[in-house]
Design a protein around this motif. Structure first.
Motif, mmCIF file in Angstrom:
data_model
loop_
_atom_site.group_PDB
_atom_site.id
_atom_site.type_symbol
_atom_site.label_atom_id
_atom_site.label_comp_id
_atom_site.label_asym_id
_atom_site.label_seq_id
_atom_site.Cartn_x
_atom_site.Cartn_y
_atom_site.Cartn_z
ATOM 1 N N GLY A 94 -18.329 -23.410 26.790
ATOM 2 C CA GLY A 94 -18.535 -23.552 28.225
ATOM 3 C C GLY A 94 -19.965 -23.282 28.637
ATOM 4 O O GLY A 94 -20.807 -22.871 27.831
ATOM 5 N N ARG A 95 -20.242 -23.483 29.917
ATOM 6 C CA ARG A 95 -21.607 -23.320 30.410
ATOM 7 C C ARG A 95 -22.106 -21.886 30.311
ATOM 8 O O ARG A 95 -23.243 -21.643 29.901
ATOM 9 C CB ARG A 95 -21.686 -23.816 31.863
ATOM 10 C CG ARG A 95 -21.584 -25.332 31.986
ATOM 11 C CD ARG A 95 -21.467 -25.763 33.441
ATOM 12 N NE ARG A 95 -20.176 -25.364 34.018
ATOM 13 C CZ ARG A 95 -19.837 -25.600 35.281
ATOM 14 N NH1 ARG A 95 -20.683 -26.214 36.100
ATOM 15 N NH2 ARG A 95 -18.646 -25.218 35.737
ATOM 16 N N SER A 156 -12.660 -19.740 30.856
ATOM 17 C CA SER A 156 -11.989 -19.829 32.148
ATOM 18 C C SER A 156 -11.179 -21.117 32.200
ATOM 19 O O SER A 156 -11.427 -22.056 31.423
ATOM 20 C CB SER A 156 -13.014 -19.804 33.292
ATOM 21 O OG SER A 156 -12.368 -19.679 34.546
ATOM 22 N N GLY A 157 -10.203 -21.160 33.071
ATOM 23 C CA GLY A 157 -9.330 -22.318 33.156
ATOM 24 C C GLY A 157 -10.078 -23.594 33.510
ATOM 25 O O GLY A 157 -11.057 -23.572 34.250
ATOM 26 N N SER A 158 -9.614 -24.698 32.963
ATOM 27 C CA SER A 158 -10.199 -26.016 33.246
ATOM 28 C C SER A 158 -9.130 -27.069 33.028
ATOM 29 O O SER A 158 -8.078 -26.797 32.433
ATOM 30 C CB SER A 158 -11.398 -26.292 32.344
ATOM 31 O OG SER A 158 -11.002 -26.391 30.981
ATOM 32 N N LYS A 159 -9.393 -28.270 33.473
ATOM 33 C CA LYS A 159 -8.415 -29.339 33.340
ATOM 34 C C LYS A 159 -8.117 -29.663 31.877
ATOM 35 O O LYS A 159 -7.003 -30.041 31.526
ATOM 36 C CB LYS A 159 -8.910 -30.583 34.064
ATOM 37 C CG LYS A 159 -8.968 -30.409 35.581
ATOM 38 C CD LYS A 159 -9.443 -31.683 36.262
ATOM 39 C CE LYS A 159 -9.472 -31.505 37.774
ATOM 40 N NZ LYS A 159 -9.948 -32.726 38.482
ATOM 41 N N LYS A 160 -9.120 -29.513 31.017
ATOM 42 C CA LYS A 160 -8.941 -29.841 29.603
ATOM 43 C C LYS A 160 -8.596 -28.623 28.749
ATOM 44 O O LYS A 160 -7.960 -28.768 27.698
ATOM 45 C CB LYS A 160 -10.216 -30.490 29.060
ATOM 46 C CG LYS A 160 -10.535 -31.856 29.658
ATOM 47 C CD LYS A 160 -11.769 -32.445 29.004
ATOM 48 C CE LYS A 160 -12.098 -33.833 29.566
ATOM 49 N NZ LYS A 160 -13.303 -34.410 28.931
ATOM 50 N N SER A 163 -4.798 -23.942 31.990
ATOM 51 C CA SER A 163 -4.732 -23.527 33.393
ATOM 52 C C SER A 163 -5.277 -22.118 33.571
ATOM 53 O O SER A 163 -5.383 -21.349 32.604
ATOM 54 C CB SER A 163 -3.279 -23.577 33.866
ATOM 55 O OG SER A 163 -2.528 -22.551 33.217
ATOM 56 N N ASP A 168 -7.332 -17.433 32.297
ATOM 57 C CA ASP A 168 -7.916 -16.316 33.042
ATOM 58 C C ASP A 168 -6.982 -15.114 33.133
ATOM 59 O O ASP A 168 -7.428 -14.019 33.473
ATOM 60 C CB ASP A 168 -8.299 -16.775 34.449
ATOM 61 C CG ASP A 168 -9.369 -17.853 34.429
ATOM 62 O OD1 ASP A 168 -10.557 -17.515 34.537
ATOM 63 O OD2 ASP A 168 -9.003 -19.040 34.289
ATOM 64 N N TYR A 209 -8.265 -23.842 43.198
ATOM 65 C CA TYR A 209 -7.955 -24.373 41.866
ATOM 66 C C TYR A 209 -6.994 -23.441 41.128
ATOM 67 O O TYR A 209 -7.369 -22.364 40.671
ATOM 68 C CB TYR A 209 -9.231 -24.553 41.032
ATOM 69 C CG TYR A 209 -8.943 -24.893 39.589
ATOM 70 C CD1 TYR A 209 -8.290 -26.075 39.250
ATOM 71 C CD2 TYR A 209 -9.291 -24.011 38.568
ATOM 72 C CE1 TYR A 209 -7.998 -26.374 37.936
ATOM 73 C CE2 TYR A 209 -9.005 -24.304 37.247
ATOM 74 C CZ TYR A 209 -8.346 -25.493 36.942
ATOM 75 O OH TYR A 209 -8.050 -25.794 35.626
#
Length: 340
Positions: A94-95, A156-160, A163, A168, A209
């Motif tokens: 992640g970023r 952290s949660g993301s679409k890919k 959830s 999280d 979200y």
């Protein structure tokens, strides 16, 4: 990472104020020399220190260098990191996680990048100190932190990637349990400001979200429960709004503010957040502590009722020109008042 030296050879380790004298030491330069008189030794040492500080873009004059404000002798760091154990970064794809990996490497620290894909962190070049492995926090059997000196949870949660409930909340708890089972000295979790303030604008805006704010709070609660009675330590960082890409730079500790009680917030770059996360891995001041982190400039209350705290000198707002100074005054959870 010193190799054995021949008899009569000395080592000078230099660092700059961008790399504070805490439990984690950034050895910018290893200068190996044989004693040839005080004058030549000092001249060689000064050149090494100036070069070390220049790598961080710091202006350092001769008086500052010799005055000792930017240099100190190598001291023993946290026992785990001093032994060369890697820092494991969960969510390295992640970023924020990739920046945590980069922050470790620039300090000369071994790092294990753990991500769902098991691929190299974006924007991070291959390095002998970097190892990579797959890790899906939804599956506890894949969370391998054995032998780590510290773990940073930056997922952290993301679409890919899963959830907020899976990543999280449950994922944080899975990682905490894995750290305790593997006896990892420190777990650093990146959460969010306002997670305990459901009436705040920040909570409501972010929670759209997947009810992510509520899930983050449940993840924090799971960490507290997992570490209750344990000799191992955790640190939970609640960063303000992550400002990027316009201001995604490292401003350093002098620009930051820490408070506790989830009453104040602000913004912070992912790069500054990553720097603090790595520094937290071995800081004794941050043991079993939860705190908010944001830039001093632009600090604001999470809710209108906390506006008075901005002018209340009795409410601790911590600052410092080094990370050690910034962290000084952070209290352990349960040892400070939470504004109502």
């Amino acid at each position: 990472r010193c190799s054995p030296l021949p008899p009569g050879t000395a080592i000078l380790c230099s660092h700059c104020e961008r790399c504070p004298v805490t439990q984690t030491y950034h050895l910018n330069e290893f200068v190996r020399f044989r004693p040839q008189g005080f004058a030549s030794t000092m001249r060689f040492a000064l050149l090494a220190l100036l070069r070390a500080c220049t790598t961080h873009g710091l202006a350092l004059n001769r008086r500052q260098a010799l005055g000792g404000s930017a240099a100190a002798a190598l001291a023993t760091g946290g026992p785990a990191l001093a032994a060369g154990k890697p820092i494991a970064v969960i969510g390295s794809g992640g970023r924020t996680g990739s920046l945590c990996v980069a922050a470790c490497l620039k300090r000369g620290l071994a790092v294990k990048a753990l991500s769902r894909s098991g691929s190299a962190p974006p924007g991070v070049d291959a390095d002998p100190l970097l190892s990579i492995a797959a890790c899906d926090v939804r599956d506890p059997s894949t969370i391998d932190v054995t032998g780590a000196g510290a773990v940073i949870y930056a997922a952290s949660g993301s679409k890919k990637g899963g959830s907020p409930h899976e990543v999280d909340n449950l994922g944080v708890v899975n990682a905490a349990k894995a750290c305790v089972a593997a006896k990892v000295p420190r777990l650093v979790v990146i959460s969010s400001t306002a997670v305990t303030r459901p009436q705040s604008l920040g909570y409501k805006f972010t929670d759209v979200y997947g009810k992510i704010m509520g899930e983050k709070k449940l993840g924090e609660d799971g960490v507290y429960a997992t570490y209750a009675g344990s000799d191992l330590a955790y640190t939970i960082i609640r960063p303000g709004g992550l400002e990027e890409p316009k201001e995604n730079v490292v401003q350093g500790p002098g620009a930051l503010e820490i408070s506790q009680g989830d009453a104040l917030a602000g913004i912070i770059s992912r790069k500054d957040l990553a720097e603090v996360a790595v520094e937290a891995c071995a800081s004794p001041a941050l043991r079993d502590a939860t705190f908010e982190l944001y830039y001093t400039k632009g600090a604001q209350p999470c809710e209108g009722k906390f506006k008075k705290l901005l002018a209340d000198e009795s409410f601790p707002r911590l600052h410092g020109d080094s990370y050690a100074a910034l962290f000084k005054g952070v209290r352990r959870d349960g040892a400070y008042d939470v504004p109502a």
